[in-house]
Design a protein around this motif. Structure first.
Motif, PDB file in Angstrom:
ATOM      1  N   PHE A  51       0.861  -1.186   0.000  1.00 57.27           N
ATOM      2  CA  PHE A  51       0.000   0.000   0.000  1.00 57.27           C
ATOM      3  C   PHE A  51       0.896   1.234   0.000  1.00 57.27           C
ATOM      4  O   PHE A  51       1.621   1.486   0.968  1.00 57.27           O
ATOM      5  N   LEU A  52       0.875   1.985  -1.105  1.00 50.73           N
ATOM      6  CA  LEU A  52       1.725   3.175  -1.206  1.00 50.73           C
ATOM      7  C   LEU A  52       0.923   4.411  -0.824  1.00 50.73           C
ATOM      8  O   LEU A  52      -0.016   4.787  -1.527  1.00 50.73           O
ATOM      9  N   ALA A  53       1.285   5.032   0.283  1.00 50.21           N
ATOM     10  CA  ALA A  53       0.615   6.257   0.733  1.00 50.21           C
ATOM     11  C   ALA A  53       1.649   7.375   0.669  1.00 50.21           C
ATOM     12  O   ALA A  53       2.185   7.806   1.691  1.00 50.21           O
ATOM     13  N   LEU A  54       1.951   7.817  -0.549  1.00 49.16           N
ATOM     14  CA  LEU A  54       3.117   8.676  -0.738  1.00 49.16           C
ATOM     15  C   LEU A  54       2.855   9.961  -1.513  1.00 49.16           C
ATOM     16  O   LEU A  54       3.654  10.884  -1.463  1.00 49.16           O
ATOM     17  N   ARG A  58      -3.107  13.968  11.126  1.00 42.83           N
ATOM     18  CA  ARG A  58      -3.974  13.831   9.957  1.00 42.83           C
ATOM     19  C   ARG A  58      -3.877  12.465   9.282  1.00 42.83           C
ATOM     20  O   ARG A  58      -4.867  11.935   8.802  1.00 42.83           O
ATOM     21  N   SER A  59      -2.675  11.899   9.216  1.00 41.24           N
ATOM     22  CA  SER A  59      -2.528  10.644   8.458  1.00 41.24           C
ATOM     23  C   SER A  59      -1.953   9.516   9.322  1.00 41.24           C
ATOM     24  O   SER A  59      -1.350   8.578   8.811  1.00 41.24           O
ATOM     25  N   TYR A  60      -2.174   9.623  10.638  1.00 43.48           N
ATOM     26  CA  TYR A  60      -1.605   8.616  11.549  1.00 43.48           C
ATOM     27  C   TYR A  60      -2.442   7.337  11.600  1.00 43.48           C
ATOM     28  O   TYR A  60      -1.938   6.277  11.970  1.00 43.48           O
ATOM     29  N   ALA A  61      -3.719   7.413  11.201  1.00 46.66           N
ATOM     30  CA  ALA A  61      -4.623   6.265  11.367  1.00 46.66           C
ATOM     31  C   ALA A  61      -4.104   5.010  10.644  1.00 46.66           C
ATOM     32  O   ALA A  61      -4.294   3.892  11.135  1.00 46.66           O
ATOM     33  N   LYS A  62      -3.445   5.178   9.525  1.00 46.06           N
ATOM     34  CA  LYS A  62      -2.926   4.002   8.796  1.00 46.06           C
ATOM     35  C   LYS A  62      -1.858   3.268   9.608  1.00 46.06           C
ATOM     36  O   LYS A  62      -1.704   2.052   9.497  1.00 46.06           O
ATOM     37  N   ILE A  63      -1.121   4.024  10.429  1.00 48.03           N
ATOM     38  CA  ILE A  63      -0.079   3.417  11.264  1.00 48.03           C
ATOM     39  C   ILE A  63      -0.746   2.547  12.339  1.00 48.03           C
ATOM     40  O   ILE A  63      -0.307   1.429  12.612  1.00 48.03           O
ATOM     41  N   ILE A  64      -1.826   3.068  12.921  1.00 51.11           N
ATOM     42  CA  ILE A  64      -2.560   2.290  13.949  1.00 51.11           C
ATOM     43  C   ILE A  64      -3.176   1.051  13.297  1.00 51.11           C
ATOM     44  O   ILE A  64      -3.145  -0.050  13.864  1.00 51.11           O
ATOM     45  N   ALA A  65      -3.714   1.228  12.099  1.00 52.13           N
ATOM     46  CA  ALA A  65      -4.352   0.103  11.389  1.00 52.13           C
ATOM     47  C   ALA A  65      -3.321  -0.987  11.084  1.00 52.13           C
ATOM     48  O   ALA A  65      -3.584  -2.181  11.293  1.00 52.13           O
ATOM     49  N   ALA A  66      -2.157  -0.589  10.625  1.00 51.00           N
ATOM     50  CA  ALA A  66      -1.103  -1.569  10.322  1.00 51.00           C
ATOM     51  C   ALA A  66      -0.682  -2.302  11.592  1.00 51.00           C
ATOM     52  O   ALA A  66      -0.460  -3.522  11.585  1.00 51.00           O
ATOM     53  N   LYS A 125      -9.963  -1.378   7.400  1.00 53.02           N
ATOM     54  CA  LYS A 125     -10.837  -2.012   6.412  1.00 53.02           C
ATOM     55  C   LYS A 125     -10.204  -1.950   5.014  1.00 53.02           C
ATOM     56  O   LYS A 125     -10.202  -2.922   4.261  1.00 53.02           O
ATOM     57  N   LEU A 126      -9.647  -0.804   4.715  1.00 56.22           N
ATOM     58  CA  LEU A 126      -9.006  -0.599   3.410  1.00 56.22           C
ATOM     59  C   LEU A 126      -7.832  -1.579   3.223  1.00 56.22           C
ATOM     60  O   LEU A 126      -7.711  -2.244   2.186  1.00 56.22           O
ATOM     61  N   LEU A 127      -7.003  -1.686   4.241  1.00 53.90           N
ATOM     62  CA  LEU A 127      -5.843  -2.586   4.158  1.00 53.90           C
ATOM     63  C   LEU A 127      -6.306  -4.043   4.028  1.00 53.90           C
ATOM     64  O   LEU A 127      -5.738  -4.827   3.253  1.00 53.90           O
ATOM     65  N   GLN A 128      -7.365  -4.378   4.758  1.00 58.04           N
ATOM     66  CA  GLN A 128      -7.889  -5.752   4.696  1.00 58.04           C
ATOM     67  C   GLN A 128      -8.504  -6.036   3.327  1.00 58.04           C
ATOM     68  O   GLN A 128      -8.274  -7.087   2.735  1.00 58.04           O
TER      69      GLN A 128
END
Ligand code: NAP
Length: 224
Positions: A131-134, A202-210, A183-186
Motif C-alpha cells: 500500500f503506497l501512501a506517498l 492527519r494521516s496517523y490512522a494508517k499506522i494504527i491500522a497496520a 478495512k481498506l488494508l484488509q
C-alpha cells in the motif's frame, strides 16, 4: 496590532493557524502549491501555485507588503522551506517555522525504517501487496518492481495512469478513523504499508491500522 501574514500551507496545521490568525484580526494570505484539486480553504485569502523560486518569492513578499511569513508546510516539502528562508532574509522580514515531531514507534509497531524512497522501493519483498501512501509525484523509484502488486492511494484521480507495472488505484484522502484504514488494508489484502514519517495526526490512522493487523510498515524517516 494587525499584521499582514503569508502562510506557506498545504497542511492541516497551516489551515488551523490561518483560521486562528484571521479570527484575531490579522490579514492572512495562505499560499498553496496547487497539488490537489479541492484543498481545504482556510479563513483569509489564498493564492495558488509556485512563486518561481526564492528571489521571486522575495519580490512577491515586498509587493504584497508582508510583515511576517509562517512556514507550516509538510516536513518533506524541503524546497519551499529553503526558498522561504532565503526570501525572508532578502526581504528583511521575520520567518516563523512550524515543525512537526516525527511519529514515535510504538512497541507493537513493525517498522522498517529507511532513508529515502529508493530504499523503500528496495525494502519491499517479492510478491508483496504494498500500500503506497506517498503522493502521486513520488512513484518513480517503484516502477522497476514488477514483482510487487501496488495499491496506490491518491487524493485525486490522475490524468495519466501511474507508471507502476502492477497497480490498483485507491482514490481518496486518508481517513482519520483507523477502523476505516484497517478495512481498506484488509480489503486489498495488504502485506506492507509504505509511507513517510510525516508526524501530525492527519494521516496517523494508517499506522494504527497496520499495527492492529500486524502488517510491517516501510517508513521513510523525516528529514532533520
Ligand atoms: P517542495 O518540493 O518543497 O516544493 C517544490 C516547489 O513547489 C517549490 O519550489 C515551490 O515552487 C512550490 N511550492 C511548494 N509548496 C508551495 C506552497 N505552499 N505555496 C506555493 N508554492 C509552493 O514541496 P512538495 O513536497 O511538492 O509539497 C508541495 C505542497 O504540498 C507544500 O505546500 C506542502 O505543505 C504540501 N504537502 C506536501 C506533502 C508531501 O508529502 N511533500 C504532503 C502534504 C502536503 P516555486 O519554487 O516555483 O515557488
Amino acid at each position: 496590532m494587525s499584521d499582514r501574514i503569508l502562510i506557506l500551507g498545504g497542511t492541516n496545521e497551516a489551515a488551523e493557524i490561518a483560521d486562528r490568525l484571521t479570527a484575531a484580526g490579522h490579514t492572512v494570505i495562505t499560499s498553496l502549491a496547487g497539488r490537489t484539486q479541492s484543498p481545504r480553504l482556510p479563513a483569509g485569502k489564498t493564492r495558488v501555485g509556485g512563486f518561481g523560486g526564492a528571489d521571486k518569492m522575495a519580490g512577491w513578499i515586498a509587493r504584497h507588503d508582508i510583515d511576517k511569513v509562517i512556514d507550516a508546510t509538510h516536513p518533506f516539502a524541503l524546497q519551499i522551506s529553503s526558498n522561504a528562508q532565503i526570501a525572508c532574509t532578502q526581504a528583511g522580514i521575520l520567518l516563523e517555522v512550524y515543525t512537526r515531531k516525527p511519529w514515535q514507534k510504538h512497541p507493537l509497531d513493525d517498522w522498517i525504517e529507511v532513508a529515502s524512497l529508493a530504499e523503500a522501493a528496495t525494502a519491499i519483498p517479492t510478491d508483496a501487496r504494498a500500500f503506497l501512501a506517498l503522493g502521486s509525484q513520488h512513484l518513480e523509484p517503484f516502477k522497476t518492481r514488477d514483482d510487487v502488486d501496488f495499491i496506490v492511494r491518491m487524493v485525486d484521480r490522475p490524468q495519466n495512469p501511474p507508471i507502476l507495472p502492477r497497480h490498483t488505484l485507491e482514490i481518496g484522502s486518508p481517513s482519520r478513523d483507523w477502523h476505516q484504514e484497517r478495512k481498506l488494508l484488509q480489503n486489498h489484502n495488504i502485506t506492507h504499508v509504505v509511507c513517510r514519517n510525516s508526524g501530525g495526526s492527519r494521516s496517523y490512522a494508517k499506522i494504527i491500522a497496520a499495527r492492529a493487523l500486524e502488517i510491517p510498515v516501510i517508513i521513510i524517516k523525516m528529514p532533520s
